[in-house]
Each structure stands twice: as C-alpha cells, then as structure tokens.
Enzyme design. Structure first.
Site, PDB file in Angstrom:
ATOM      1  CG  ASP A  19    -163.579 -24.130 -48.328  1.00 37.00           C
ATOM      2  OD1 ASP A  19    -163.022 -23.255 -49.013  1.00 37.00           O
ATOM      3  OD2 ASP A  19    -163.079 -24.593 -47.289  1.00 37.00           O
TER       4      ASP A  19
ATOM      5  CG  ASP B  11    -162.722 -25.476 -43.375  1.00 36.81           C
ATOM      6  OD1 ASP B  11    -161.656 -25.565 -42.741  1.00 36.81           O
ATOM      7  OD2 ASP B  11    -162.803 -24.931 -44.489  1.00 36.81           O
TER       8      ASP B  11
ATOM      9  CG  ASP C 163    -165.602 -21.641 -46.255  1.00 36.02           C
ATOM     10  OD1 ASP C 163    -165.356 -21.122 -47.356  1.00 36.02           O
ATOM     11  OD2 ASP C 163    -164.869 -22.493 -45.718  1.00 36.02           O
TER      12      ASP C 163
END
Length: 569
Positions: free
Chosen positions: A260, A459, A463
C-alpha cells in the site's frame, strides 16, 4: 489417539508424558478458537464505521435544517432504499453509497480509498458509506442498497478471503487423524499378534505399551513448534508481532510483494516540499509561506496544518488572521496584515491554467495557490513523505521475494502521479493506482492465480480485504486501523519496514530447522519402533529415548531465541 496415549502412559507410570501431549494439543485448539473469535469481532466492528441512522429528506424537503415542517426524518440506515435523498451535515458520516445532488464539502474517505487528504465533493461526485463529511452540507442520492455498499463489501471480502485459508488447516488435521488411527491400530496389532501366537499377555501388553510410547508424536510436534515459537519471540523483540506459528512458517514462503502507499510506504501526513513565488510578487519563499500559513492558521484542514507546521519549523512569525472564512473544495480567505489572502485549489482560484501548478502536480505534489488582494503571488507543493528507510526495505524485500521484473507492485487508491513519484523514490517498479478495496483484492488474486505467494503490506481499513486475500498480510502497527491489525497475519509495531526482510530470513531459517527436527524425530521414532518390534526394547530405555529425542529437537529449535539469529536470518 492423544487420550489413548495418555492412558497408556499413565498405566505405565509415565504421567508427565501423557499430560504433555494433551496440553500441547488442547492449547493449540484454544489458540485457534481465540483467533477465530477475534477475527469475527473485528469484522463486526467494521460495520461501526457506517452510521446507525441517517437523515432522509421527504419529497419536497430541502437541505436546510431550518426547513422543518416534517421535511426530514431520521431512519435506520438499513431501511434506506435506492433513490432516497439524504442530508449529510458537517461532521456526520455518510450513511450510504450515492451521488451528491447539491452542496459542496470535503469528505475524508481514507477508510475506503486510502487517500491521505479529504476530497472535495460537489454535485455529481460519488460518496461512500462510512466516510466522514468535513465541511459543508450535502444532499446525497442513495445509489446502492446499504447491504451492497463498499463498506459492506469490505466485510464480505474479509470473510470470504479468510475462509480460503481453511483447506490447508483441514489438510493438516486429516494427516494428524490418520497418523493417530494408524498408531492405535498398530499398537493393537503389536499386542494381539504375539498373544495369538502364544506369547504371555503381560509381555505382549508391555511391548504394545512401549510401542505406543515410542511411536507417540511428541518429538514430531516439538520439531515444529520450538523453532517457530522462538522465531516469533525473536521477531517480537525486534518490532514484528507474528500471530501464530503457521504465520511464521508462511512468512518465508512469500515470493511476491504488494505494498500500500499512504501510511505504509509514506508517513500518511502532507509535508511542504515546494515554495514557488510568482514573478512580480516581490515575495521571498519564506514570506510566501508566512503569508499562506497565517491565513491557514485557523483552519483544521490537513493541508493548512501542514503549512502552519512548516512555517513554525522555519521559525517564521505569523500575523493574525482576521475575517477568516472557508469554502469547501476551494480554499480559505483571511485578512492578514491588511491584505486579503486566499489559499486554495489552483483549479478553483486561478482564471488561467498555471504552468507552475501543472509542473508541481506532474511531480506528484498537491498544488496550492496563494492570492493576495485577488492577485496570484505564489504556489506551494505538498506531498506525503516516504517513510525513513522505505527504499532500502523495499530493495531488500524485493531481493527476497521477487521472481519477476514487474514486482513488487504498489497498490493504492491515490492518484497515478503521486503513486508514480513515490514508486520512483522507493524503487517499486509496478503501480496500480486509483484502486478501491475490491480492486486491491482483485490485484492480489491475480498474483495468487499465477502461482505467486503474495506478501501484502498495508495499514488502512481499505487494505484489510487485500491483506486477508494475500498468502501473508502484514499491517502497520501505529497507523493501522483496528480491523487491519486483526485481519493481518503479522503487525509491524513501530511501523519500521526494515524489520520485514530480517523476519523473512528468520522464517526461512526456522523452516530449515523444522526440517532438521522432523528428520531427527523421524530417525529416533523409527529406530525405537524397530528396536521394539524386532528386538526387546526395555520400557525405561524406550521412555528415555522418546523423551531424549523430544528434548533434543526442542533445544535445536530454541537456538533461534538468540539476538544473533535476527541478524543472521
């Protein structure tokens, strides 16, 4: 098998041996049940992001609270239907996925897209359930049934992805059951066959009980657990919490890396990176910043706070901001030292496209225009700064996991320009930008379907489904959302990506020790069983050999507790 083995051990006076087997397997079952319950609780907790109620406008109702007259009603969000019109006041969470019909505002939708900054919304823009309206009232038309909202689909994706891990666990359980049944059957044969051939009952029973003791899989069980548990403890001391021995073993199997952006590779906070006074403004970069920061000082917008922070770091003195006003999606205006200062979006404030703004945006920055008395005097560039050590960590992880030049890959809901800039700074070769949570899951599954074992690092709540769908999911501990922390297989407590390469090396060393221990345990068990069947193995010697092999494989695995094992990998 465990109950039979424990009873046999008790009959022969080996109470500790029998109790050890029961404790190991009972503890394993309890930890599995606890992990399942925690995951279920975290998934249910995700639904709290969406509000329980929403303000629905009746036919003829307006977005003005003072309209009264029964023009609006508060209803449970599950009662909303496609086509309903909602009133979203400042500070309220949006109750359903839909389209803005009227009003302007800035919506924090980081829980869905991962974008670090609030997004300006105006008529025609899409909004999502569970996101937070910052400034400005919005009228929103419901476009999806609440059960089909993005936030509801995240819950479904987490649950679905989590179930894909079950077959492996079921396979392990089937192997254990077959071994247990085989050992019980073999013990009965060891007792019955000599007895049928005329051997004494006591001698046959003693041989059978000795067989059950030496064939007991204590050493096999401990062949796996000490290396993995030692690796877990060592990783925990260095900032990586691994949730189970299965997770630690899987960690080293990863051969593809997906990352991410916001809050993972970056700090998740905008930082001032560019100061561009325009020709003719007669302003130095410091004076331009002081002017913009003074106007933004009363603002709660993240960009405004970033400008004030940058001014303070440079020791600049900020004049008072009078007659402050804020327009969602446009910017702020204030009277600073007798001048009307406006700070905001270049697209909204500038009559003509700015080459400087285009240059900043092309470089991956968020451009901010500054006007004094209606005249443009400068532009500022802000960006989300990469985490310290992100580039070396990515390089190390790529060396450990990558089998393709197109990996690792950056999966982000942010815009392509910002993603490209970060990818260049951190050494990530592939980018997938503008992704919603289900699209991140699809990207992960594309990799898994090509035979990759994917390590996903993220995080945010957005996600969580991708972390669950990946072979291994790792969450950032400080910036990670609660659901993400619960869904992930491991957690970086201090958000230090540099701990991951060492953890992968440690996992692979633990797996090598597991193989060593299994071979060692197998050799001991085979030798003791053959001794008992072919010759005459005294019971005390059988117990000593069984316990000795158990202790030996345990000590071999405990070598990974040393701090040097973290560095050696």
């Amino acid at each position: 098998m465990m109950i039979v083995a424990a009873l046999a051990a008790a009959a022969l006076g080996q109470l500790t041996d029998g109790a050890l087997l029961i404790v190991i397997f009972a503890t394993s079952g309890a930890l599995e049940a606890l992990a399942t319950a925690r995951t279920a609780d975290s998934v249910r907790g995700l639904l709290d992001l969406a509000p329980a109620t929403a303000t629905r406008l009746l036919p003829g109702g307006t977005s003005q609270p003072e309209a009264g007259g029964g023009s609006e009603q508060t209803v449970p969000t599950e009662c909303l239907a496609v086509g309903d019109t909602l009133l979203i006041r400042p500070g309220e969470r949006i109750g359903a996925d839909g389209t803005v019909l009227a009003g302007t505002g800035e919506v924090d939708q980081s829980t869905i897209t991962g974008e670090p900054l609030p997004v300006a919304k105006q008529p025609g823009d899409e909004v999502f359930a569970g996101t937070l309206n910052g400034t400005g009232a919005l009228r929103v038309r419901v476009d999806r049934d609440p059960a089909d909202s993005v936030i509801a689909r995240i819950v479904a994706l987490v649950e679905e992805a989590a179930t894909t891990k079950a077959p492996t666990q079921l396979f392990v359980e089937r192997i254990e059951q077959r071994y247990s049944l085989g050992m019980v059957a073999a013990s009965l044969l060891v007792f019955a066959v000599p007895l049928a051939l005329g051997a004494a009952a006591s001698a046959s029973l003693l041989r059978a009980m000795t067989f059950m003791i030496v064939a007991s899989p204590c050493a096999v069980v401990l062949a796996t657990m000490p290396p993995l548990l030692s690796a877990i403890a060592n990783a925990g001391r260095h900032g990586l919490l691994v949730k189970s021995a299965v997770v630690m073993e899987r960690l080293g199997q990863a051969d593809a890396l997906a990352l991410d952006k916001t809050g993972t590779l970056t700090e998740g906070l905008p930082r001032l990176t560019e100061l561009r006074p325009l020709p003719g403004s007669e302003l130095t970069p410091e004076a331009l910043l002081a002017l913009a920061a003074a106007a933004e000082h009363p603002s709660e917008h993240p960009l405004g706070r970033a400008l004030v922070t940058a001014a303070r770091e440079r020791g600049l003195t900020l004049g008072p901001a009078l007659e402050f006003s804020s327009t969602p999606g446009t910017g702020v205006t204030a009277l600073v030292e007798g001048h009307a200062v406006t700070v905001g979006s270049p697209a909204r404030l500038l009559d003509e496209p700015s080459a400087v703004a285009a240059e900043l945006e092309e470089a991956g920055c968020t451009a901010v225009a500054v006007l004094r008395d209606g005249r443009p005097v400068g532009l500022l560039g802000l960006t989300d700064r990469p985490r310290a050590g992100a580039a070396p960590a990515v390089a190390a992880l790529a060396g450990l996991t990558t089998r393709s030049a197109e990996l690792p890959v950056l999966l982000t809901g942010d815009n392509p320009r910002a993603a490209a800039r970060l990818a260049a700074e951190t050494g990530v070769p592939a980018i997938r930008a503008g992704l919603l949570p289900d699209q991140k899951v699809a990207a992960v599954r594309e990799l898994t379907q090509t035979g990759h074992r994917v390590l996903m690092v993220g995080d945010g709540v957005n996600d969580a489904p991708a972390l669950a769908a990946a072979h291994m999911g790792v969450a950032m501990g400080r910036s990670g959302a609660d659901l993400t922390l619960d869904t992930a297989d491991a957690v970086l407590v201090h958000d230090e990506l540099g701990a991951l390469p060492a953890a992968l090396r440690l996992s692979r060393r633990a797996r090598r020790l597991v193989v060593q221990n299994l071979v060692l345990a197998g050799v001991f068990i085979t030798a003791l069983v053959l001794w008992d069947l072919v010759g005459h193995l005294p019971l005390p010697l059988g117990v000593a050999g069984h316990e000795g092999s158990t202790v030996l494989v345990g000590l071999n695995g405990l070598r990974l507790l040393r701090d040097s094992a973290w560095q050696e990998g």
